[in-house]
Write an enzyme that holds these catalytic residues in place. Sequence first.
Site, mmCIF file in Angstrom:
data_model
loop_
_atom_site.group_PDB
_atom_site.id
_atom_site.type_symbol
_atom_site.label_atom_id
_atom_site.label_comp_id
_atom_site.label_asym_id
_atom_site.label_seq_id
_atom_site.Cartn_x
_atom_site.Cartn_y
_atom_site.Cartn_z
ATOM 1 N N CYS A 136 -1.413 6.715 -3.764
ATOM 2 C CA CYS A 136 -1.652 6.669 -2.314
ATOM 3 C C CYS A 136 -2.664 7.718 -1.847
ATOM 4 O O CYS A 136 -3.612 7.406 -1.118
ATOM 5 C CB CYS A 136 -0.333 6.798 -1.556
ATOM 6 S SG CYS A 136 0.507 8.398 -1.744
ATOM 7 N N HIS B 277 3.998 10.106 1.188
ATOM 8 C CA HIS B 277 3.169 8.893 1.163
ATOM 9 C C HIS B 277 2.138 8.971 2.282
ATOM 10 O O HIS B 277 2.359 9.614 3.319
ATOM 11 C CB HIS B 277 4.025 7.637 1.324
ATOM 12 C CG HIS B 277 3.265 6.366 1.062
ATOM 13 N ND1 HIS B 277 2.828 5.998 -0.196
ATOM 14 C CD2 HIS B 277 2.838 5.377 1.909
ATOM 15 C CE1 HIS B 277 2.182 4.853 -0.127
ATOM 16 N NE2 HIS B 277 2.170 4.454 1.134
ATOM 17 N N HIS C 235 -3.246 0.932 2.107
ATOM 18 C CA HIS C 235 -2.600 1.953 1.286
ATOM 19 C C HIS C 235 -2.319 1.420 -0.111
ATOM 20 O O HIS C 235 -2.361 0.216 -0.360
ATOM 21 C CB HIS C 235 -1.311 2.458 1.940
ATOM 22 C CG HIS C 235 -0.162 1.484 1.878
ATOM 23 N ND1 HIS C 235 1.142 1.873 1.694
ATOM 24 C CD2 HIS C 235 -0.117 0.122 1.971
ATOM 25 C CE1 HIS C 235 1.936 0.818 1.683
ATOM 26 N NE2 HIS C 235 1.201 -0.257 1.854
#
Length: 356
Positions: A270, A318, A330
């Site tokens: 990510c 994240h 993402h």
Amino acid sequence: MNRRHCASAAITLVCALAVLTAPVQAMAAPIPEPAPSATASAAPGKKTLEQVREEIDTLYRKAGAATDAYNLAEEESKKQSAEIVKLTKAIADGQARIAELKDRAGAQAREQYRNGGLPPGAQLVLSGDPDLFMDGINQARQGQQATKGMLTELEQAQEDLETYTQDASLNWKKVEASRVKQAKAKKSINAQIKAAEKLESELAEEERARLLKMEQDAASTAQAAWLSSGALKDINREASAAGRKALAFATAQIGKPYVWGAEGPASYDCSGLTSQAWAAAKNPIPRTSQEQWRQLPHIPIQDMRPGDLIIYHSDASHVGMYVGDGSIVHAPRPGRQVTLTGAGSMQILGVVRPDK
């Protein structure tokens, strides 16, 4: 439907109404994770599919946090290694300088030896020439000053060399500490991913299909609740020039697989995706989502624009890039590809802007 299920359904309805009617704050509060569903039933002693989904999500969340720790340790190792390279050159230069000064000192000593090592007074007695004596006095003074300056320079060079050596040793220790952190994080990542994959592999094909549908439904429900809460005032703000470049890079990676620790070009995790996207925009940012959250300027959710980064979960484990229209691009987790999804489909910690 028994009384327990009725009570559970009632609680779920009350919670949903509370979310939809809650007042909106200036800096929108983090969106809670979707509440567990009571629709999946199982035999006594066997986990429901919803429980399996929650367990898999938890394992991948832990793997994500460990990935951030691994990436941070890797960055620290790179920085310390670069410092060691600089210090190694400085040590070599210092050693060469000391050798040069010692050669000069040796040359002076040899010159004095050739003159017999006699003091100026003795040279006067032996020469009987006042002019020669005065020349000798001036040369002696110049020689003494040069020698004093050289000895001072030699002493400083030796002190610098000792400092460089100590710094290099300290940096080596930091590199080793980072490697230990990386090894621990790597072990944790692999263990969490392996456990999650084992849980999924034990499901029948029909159950895996239902599991994916449950994931999608949970994300859609959370996104709908987020949008209806009024957290986002304007979903179509303009990106900055750098933001457009970062966004173009990030969206061009859609379809590439998630691989932990990866930062392209074939795969990403990510924060590997977001950091490389902003690097492509000539605006370097920290490598990990936690450092992005810690170091970059925070922006109220209602003021975010395309190119901004949304940080997720209470541990900032994240990150996704806002693309506008309430969506992000993402790299979700192992087993998934870089994709577009609702910005409110996960628990939002906050928003940061790389180019403020």
